[in-house]
Scaffold this active site. Sequence first.
Site, PDB file in Angstrom:
ATOM      1  N   ASP A  11      66.309   3.423  40.803  1.00  0.00           N
ATOM      2  CA  ASP A  11      67.302   3.308  39.723  1.00  0.00           C
ATOM      3  C   ASP A  11      66.733   2.775  38.414  1.00  0.00           C
ATOM      4  OD1 ASP A  11      69.723   4.260  41.004  1.00  0.00           O
ATOM      5  OD2 ASP A  11      69.517   2.542  42.318  1.00  0.00           O
ATOM      6  N   TYR A  19      77.386   3.436  41.266  1.00  0.00           N
ATOM      7  CA  TYR A  19      77.030   2.094  41.697  1.00  0.00           C
ATOM      8  C   TYR A  19      76.826   1.135  40.539  1.00  0.00           C
ATOM      9  CZ  TYR A  19      75.775  -0.325  45.967  1.00  0.00           C
ATOM     10  OH  TYR A  19      75.778  -1.135  47.073  1.00  0.00           O
ATOM     11  N   HIS A  60      71.783   2.838  54.130  1.00  0.00           N
ATOM     12  CA  HIS A  60      70.752   2.882  53.088  1.00  0.00           C
ATOM     13  C   HIS A  60      70.264   1.473  52.798  1.00  0.00           C
ATOM     14  CE1 HIS A  60      74.646   2.291  51.089  1.00  0.00           C
ATOM     15  NE2 HIS A  60      73.975   1.534  50.240  1.00  0.00           N
ATOM     16  N   TYR A 102      46.775  -0.358  42.357  1.00  0.00           N
ATOM     17  CA  TYR A 102      46.211  -1.571  41.730  1.00  0.00           C
ATOM     18  C   TYR A 102      45.375  -2.358  42.750  1.00  0.00           C
ATOM     19  CZ  TYR A 102      50.143  -0.844  38.397  1.00  0.00           C
ATOM     20  OH  TYR A 102      51.059  -0.329  37.521  1.00  0.00           O
TER      21      TYR A 102
HETATM   22 NI    NI Z   1      74.669  -0.017  49.085  1.00  0.00          NI
END
Ligand code: NI
Length: 633
Positions: free
Chosen positions: A293, A379, A429, A568
């Site tokens: 996100d 969300y 999830h 990295y």
């Molecule tokens: Ni959730």
Amino acid sequence: MPSGPHPLDPATAGELTRGVGILRSAGELSDRAFFAFGQRVEPSRQELTKASGGHDTDRILNYVGHDPERRQSFDAYVSVTSNELLSIEWQEHGQAPVTMNDVIMIYTILAENEDWIEALAKRGIDDPSQVHLEPWITGVHPPEMPTGRVFRAIAFQQREPNTNYYAFPIEGLTVLVDVDSGGVVVQDAGVVPVPDRPAEYTAEGVGAHRDGLKPLDITQPEGPSFTVDGHVIDWQNWHIRISVHPIEGLVLHDVRYKDGDRDRTILHRAALSDMVVPYGDPSPMHYWKHAFDAGETNLGQLANSLKLGCDCLGEIYYFDATFLGCDGEPSVCENAVCLHEEDFGILWKHTNWARPDLAPEVRRSRRLVVSMIHTIGNYEYGFYWYFYLDGTIQLEVKLTGVIGVSAVDDGGGTDTAPLVAPGIASPIHQHLFCVRLDPAIDGPNNSVIETNVEHATDGAHPYGAGFRAASTTLATETAAMRNIDSAASRTWKIINPSSLNELGVPVGYKILPQASPNFMVPEDTPAGNRGEFARHNLWVTAYDEDEHYAGAGPFTNLHPGGVGLPSYVEQDRPIEDTDIVVWHTFGVTHVPRPEDWPVMPVEYAGFTLLASGFFDGNPALDLPPSSSACHAD
Ligand code: NI
């Protein structure tokens, strides 16, 4: 003092517009090119030091966007001090975050697409304008569409203009759209009837409201205890600078604590670096979902404009944020950041039981709250940084909004998508957040110590009940890829080996983790390769200005992964007593429950940074009692 803006001040609307002009006139972009974001480039720590010594820093802006003509995304740097395009790099892997331009394109393309219209008609939906499209990032390029700027949309029936469309998922139907070329691939896994049960959450939609809640007002008749100067906040002994980053959201800079007459640095910078939301359900609606996100959708830029009395209560100071639109026009998000104080119960208390004539000593805890809330599709994420009177720093993420759903026609949920309402299942999830902490515990050269509490097997304890806190300094980057172990009370402490407290022990701040789940996605899978930063709760890297993102940063969209933290640490640099960056991944696994429907009560995730030998004794002894009843005369 240097003249002009502080090097960490955000780009102004004027600077953003001027930079767009310079970039456009350089002739690299076609007329179809659009922007995902524009922002000022943060100067390095060395440049910041120079700036505070009286040198002005070149104002450089970074523009990220996409050009459908080239079918590539760009990463451009423009100086608005010398008015020139410094560089533009066209991306081979990964693309700019999704923009409103993409969303509008998806709607426009599908409105005319015969396959899409036919798939809707099969479900008794004859008017495509009665469909709410929810464009998603699709992860990696799917085999059906191996190139292009590809998004995957799911759809919901919008029966009435103001109803909650998420209650009416159009099951079994997804669609791939290449917004560069206009290409469409409809994926129809078979018709499932659209559920027929509204689920409203608006004040009007829910009908009758409960009563009995009397007004609860927060008043500070003398005003708040903080002061704000530009983007600098001073409160009690704290000194904090903030900014808003288009991807990372709220950024803390230069966090210091005034300890007597010492001005002590704690964090050079702290912000969310990225996050991943993998879905565990194999259904055609969800198996491909693993949202980043921040990097994929510009979390920072999807900021809510906050409202007094709704999002924050009391005496509030708001900071606005300026964002660049996809058309290259800046706009101001008013009240993007909320600053206020909260009472937080008691900070410390003791009753002298042997002296009933004396009042107990009690001091109240109070915290300074700096917060932002972001809406990403269905969300909401709220990010709340708390600063306490005893030197504690905490990040709390609040997760709310509408959960993802499937329509189930056989009435049953599964262990990957339990029922939340009749005919509505919701996929399991995770939400895993990776925060990048650039510590400066009494200066830039720090180390990290891991402590595990274990049984003491040396027989020294007379009852054999001994246990001890065993500490190890994490010496290299690969040795510092660590996971939470609640059973061992595992913590990590960032110390400064050269700054000792009165006990002769290096001063430090402890990362107190929450009971966080592991990343459930196996390695060598599309989501596993892209979300590798979530596989460990702790990473420590040697500071490198160019190593800013846990994953692919602004080009996470359609990026195959393998970059960021896993690359990295391949250098396996030493990380003791040097300039380091500490990355902490934490989060929740969300097994949806009926109470999460139709809108989810806030779930919390986060961590605490606890002063641990940073101070000599309790730093909050000097708090005044809040009334004469709270202390002995
Ligand atoms: Ni959730």
